[in-house]
Design a protein around this motif. Structure first.
Motif, mmCIF file in Angstrom:
data_model
loop_
_atom_site.group_PDB
_atom_site.id
_atom_site.type_symbol
_atom_site.label_atom_id
_atom_site.label_comp_id
_atom_site.label_asym_id
_atom_site.label_seq_id
_atom_site.Cartn_x
_atom_site.Cartn_y
_atom_site.Cartn_z
ATOM 1 N N VAL A 77 0.562 -1.278 0.304
ATOM 2 C CA VAL A 77 -0.188 0.061 0.123
ATOM 3 C C VAL A 77 0.953 0.766 0.543
ATOM 4 O O VAL A 77 0.697 1.749 -0.885
ATOM 5 N N ARG A 78 1.777 1.316 0.777
ATOM 6 C CA ARG A 78 2.824 2.006 0.712
ATOM 7 C C ARG A 78 3.479 2.795 -0.041
ATOM 8 O O ARG A 78 3.247 3.511 -0.644
ATOM 9 N N THR A 80 1.972 1.967 -3.303
ATOM 10 C CA THR A 80 1.422 2.262 -4.345
ATOM 11 C C THR A 80 0.810 3.825 -4.322
ATOM 12 O O THR A 80 1.104 4.456 -5.053
ATOM 13 N N LEU A 81 0.482 4.210 -3.166
ATOM 14 C CA LEU A 81 0.019 5.375 -2.243
ATOM 15 C C LEU A 81 1.439 6.675 -2.772
ATOM 16 O O LEU A 81 1.166 7.576 -3.224
ATOM 17 N N LEU A 85 -3.227 8.970 -4.927
ATOM 18 C CA LEU A 85 -4.458 7.799 -4.004
ATOM 19 C C LEU A 85 -5.858 7.235 -5.109
ATOM 20 O O LEU A 85 -5.889 6.095 -5.007
ATOM 21 N N THR A 86 -5.968 7.663 -6.334
ATOM 22 C CA THR A 86 -7.227 7.660 -6.789
ATOM 23 C C THR A 86 -6.736 7.984 -8.118
ATOM 24 O O THR A 86 -6.755 9.759 -8.726
ATOM 25 N N LEU A 272 -8.607 -2.589 3.172
ATOM 26 C CA LEU A 272 -9.597 -1.366 2.591
ATOM 27 C C LEU A 272 -10.966 -1.657 1.874
ATOM 28 O O LEU A 272 -11.136 -2.875 1.652
ATOM 29 N N ASN A 302 -10.094 1.136 -6.828
ATOM 30 C CA ASN A 302 -9.220 2.431 -6.453
ATOM 31 C C ASN A 302 -7.815 1.566 -5.932
ATOM 32 O O ASN A 302 -7.726 0.817 -5.332
ATOM 33 N N LEU A 304 -5.918 1.370 -4.103
ATOM 34 C CA LEU A 304 -4.834 1.455 -2.747
ATOM 35 C C LEU A 304 -5.014 0.292 -2.723
ATOM 36 O O LEU A 304 -4.198 -1.216 -1.539
ATOM 37 N N ALA A 307 -4.176 -2.805 -4.586
ATOM 38 C CA ALA A 307 -2.762 -3.237 -3.153
ATOM 39 C C ALA A 307 -2.865 -3.819 -2.814
ATOM 40 O O ALA A 307 -2.484 -5.101 -2.431
ATOM 41 N N ALA A 308 -4.007 -3.258 -1.152
ATOM 42 C CA ALA A 308 -3.590 -4.348 -0.473
ATOM 43 C C ALA A 308 -4.197 -5.847 -0.819
ATOM 44 O O ALA A 308 -3.828 -6.454 0.121
#
Ligand code: KE4
Length: 424
Positions: A77-78, A80-81, A85-86, A272, A302, A304, A307-308
Motif C-alpha cells: 500500500v505504501r 502504491t500511495l 491515491l486515485t 481497505l 481504487n 490502494l 494493492a492491499a
C-alpha cells in the motif's frame, strides 16, 4: 480493566456521530458498556486509547485473515500511495486482482469491483433482475447481505412469505418483492420454487452463515438451492465473509457450490474498501457499459484497495498451508471452549468452519436461525465483558462470527481459555 480515555472519546463521538459509531454493531448495544476506541493493531492484537491490549477475534469483521498490519500488505500500500491515491480510470492493478479472483473462482468469467459488500450484493441483485426480467428475490432469515433497501426485509406474516421492512425508510412496496424463507429448510425452498419459481430472479444466501452467528448449511439445503436452476432462478452465493476465508476459493471451493453469481468483500480488500460481484459471462455481460444494467462508483477499483487486496491474495496463494493452520487452530479453540464450558456445566454449542466460529449459550445442535435465537444473550453479555476485561476482544454480539487469523497462535488460544475459565 479501566478505559477512561475510551469513555471520554465515546461521549465526544456521540455528540458528532449517530451513536458515536460508523456502524451500529460497534456501539456495544447488544452487550452494554463502552466500546474501546482502538488506535493500533498488530498481528492478533489491538490496542485501545487507554493503552490496553486485547487478543482480537473481531478482526475488523473478517478482512484480516493475515492479522493486523501485515508488513507485506502495508509495504504494498505504501509503495502504491506514493504514486497517488486515485485516478478514476482503469489501472493495471484492477486487471491483476480480477485475474486473481478468477483463479480462486473458476466459475467467474467477469468480475466488477465496488467499494463494499452492500454495493456488491445490491448490484448482483439488480443484475439478476435485469438478466431474468423477473421481480422477486429470495433471502433467508438470519442471513445479512448489507443494507440495500430490498435486503432490509424480514418475513411477512403471510404464508406467501412476502417480505416486510426490517428498517424504517424501506417502502412496503419494495420489501414485498423480497421473499424470506428459513435457512436450512430445503422443503420450504422447494415449495416456493414449485409455486413461484417462474417469478423469481434470484436466491441470495450465505453459503456458511456468519450473521446469525455461524450456521452450517445441510447437504439437502445446498441441494435444494442448486435446484433453483430448474426454474431459471439465478443462485447468488454471498461470499463477502466466506470468500478467501474458508479456502482460497471460499465456500464455493470448500463445499463444491455452483452459483451463477458470487459477491466478495472483506478479505478481497485486505482491510481497505474493496468488494466485487462476478459470475459467468452470459450474465455479467448485461452490466454497463456492455449491457443495460447500470452500476458505477467513483472509487471502485481504487489503486490502494487493489494493492492491499493483491498483496493479501498473493500471500494466501503462496501459503496454501495457512488454511490447514487455521483449521487446526480453530479446532483447538473449539475443543477448549467446549471443555471449559462443559466443566462449568454451562449449556453451549459451538458452530465452526475453519477460522470462523460462534459460541452459543444454548444446548446444540444450532442448525436454524430459530435455534440460534435460543442463546442466552444475558449470559453472553457477562461472557463478553468477562473476556474483554481480561484482554480478549470477542465480537460484541452473539449473532456474529469470531475470526482467527494466521497471526493467532496457541498462545492466544491459551490466553482466551484461561480468561474464559476465570470469567465463568
Ligand atoms: P459491507 O457493506 O458491510 O462491506 O458488507 C455487507 C455484508 C454482505 N454480506 C455478508 C455475508 C456480510 O457479512 C456483510 C457484512 N458483515 C458485517 C458483519 N456481520 C459487517 C460489520 C458491520 O456491519 O459493521
Amino acid at each position: 480493566m479501566e478505559r477512561p480515555i475510551s469513555e471520554a472519546y465515546f461521549q465526544e463521538a456521540k455528540r458528532h456521530i449517530p451513536g458515536g459509531v460508523s456502524s451500529p454493531v460497534r456501539a456495544f448495544k447488544a452487550v452494554g458498556g463502552t466500546p474501546p476506541f482502538l488506535v493500533r493493531g498488530e498481528g492478533a492484537y489491538v490496542f485501545d486509547a487507554d493503552g490496553n491490549r486485547y487478543v482480537d477475534y473481531v478482526m475488523s469483521w473478517g478482512p484480516l485473515i493475515l492479522g493486523h498490519a501485515h508488513p507485506r500488505v502495508l509495504a504494498r500500500v505504501r509503495e502504491t500511495l506514493e504514486k497517488g491515491l486515485t485516478f478514476g480510470a482503469p489501472s493495471p492493478l484492477e486487471v491483476a486482482l480480477a485475474k486473481k479472483v478468477k483463479r480462486a473462482y473458476p466459475g467467474v468469467d467477469l468480475v466488477r469491483f465496488v467499494n463494499s459488500g452492500t454495493e456488491a450484493t445490491m448490484s448482483a441483485l439488480r443484475l439478476a433482475r435485469g438478466y431474468t426480467n423477473r421481480p422477486y428475490i429470495v433471502k433467508f432469515r438470519g442471513n445479512y447481505h448489507g443494507h440495500a433497501d430490498g435486503l432490509l426485509v424480514e418475513a411477512g406474516s403471510g404464508a406467501l412469505t412476502f417480505g416486510v421492512p426490517s428498517s424504517a425508510g424501506v417502502p412496503e412496496e419494495y420489501a414485498k418483492l423480497t421473499l424470506v424463507l428459513d435457512y436450512n429448510d430445503p422443503e420450504g425452498l422447494r415449495e416456493l420454487l414449485r409455486s413461484r419459481g417462474e417469478e423469481i430472479a434470484a436466491i441470495i444466501f450465505e453459503p456458511v452463515v456468519g450473521n446469525a452467528g455461524v450456521l452450517l448449511p445441510t447437504e439437502d439445503f445446498l441441494k435444494a438451492l442448486h435446484e433453483a436452476k430448474d426454474y431459471g432462478v439465478l443462485l447468488i452465493a454471498d461470499e463477502v465473509m466466506t470468500g478467501f476465508r474458508l479456502a482460497f476459493g471460499g465456500a464455493t471451493e470448500r463445499l463444491g457450490l455452483k452459483p451463477d453469481l458470487i459477491t466478495l468483500g472483506k478479505i478481497l480488500g485486505g482491510g481497505l474498501p474493496a468488494a466485487a460481484y462476478g459470475g459467468r459471462r452470459e450474465v455479467m455481460e448485461k452490466v454497463a457499459p456492455l449491457g443495460p444494467v447500470y452500476q458505477a462508483g467513483t472509487l471502485s477499483g481504487n489503486p490502494l484497495a487493489m494493492a492491499a487486496g493483491l498483496a493479501t491474495l498473493e500471500i494466501l496463494e503462496e501459503n496454501p498451508g495457512y488454511y490447514r493452520y487455521l483449521e487446526d487452530l480453530g479446532a483447538k479453540l473449539e475443543a477448549g471452549l467446549r471443555e471449559v464450558l462443559s466443566q462449568k456445566g454451562v449449556p453451549h454449542a459451538v458452530n465452526r468452519m475453519g477460522s470462523m466460529l460462534t459460541l452459543f449459550f444454548t444446548e446444540g445442535p444450532v442448525v436454524t436461525f430459530q435455534d440460534a435465537k435460543r442463546t442466552d444473550t444475558e449470559l453472553f453479555k457477562r461472557f463478553f465483558h468477562g473476556l474483554l476485561d481480561r484482554g480478549i476482544y470477542w465480537p460484541p454480539s452473539n449473532f456474529e462470527a469470531a475470526f482467527l487469523s494466521v497471526a493467532h497462535t496457541d498462545l492466544e488460544v491459551e490466553k482466551t481459555l484461561e480468561a474464559l475459565d476465570e470469567a465463568l
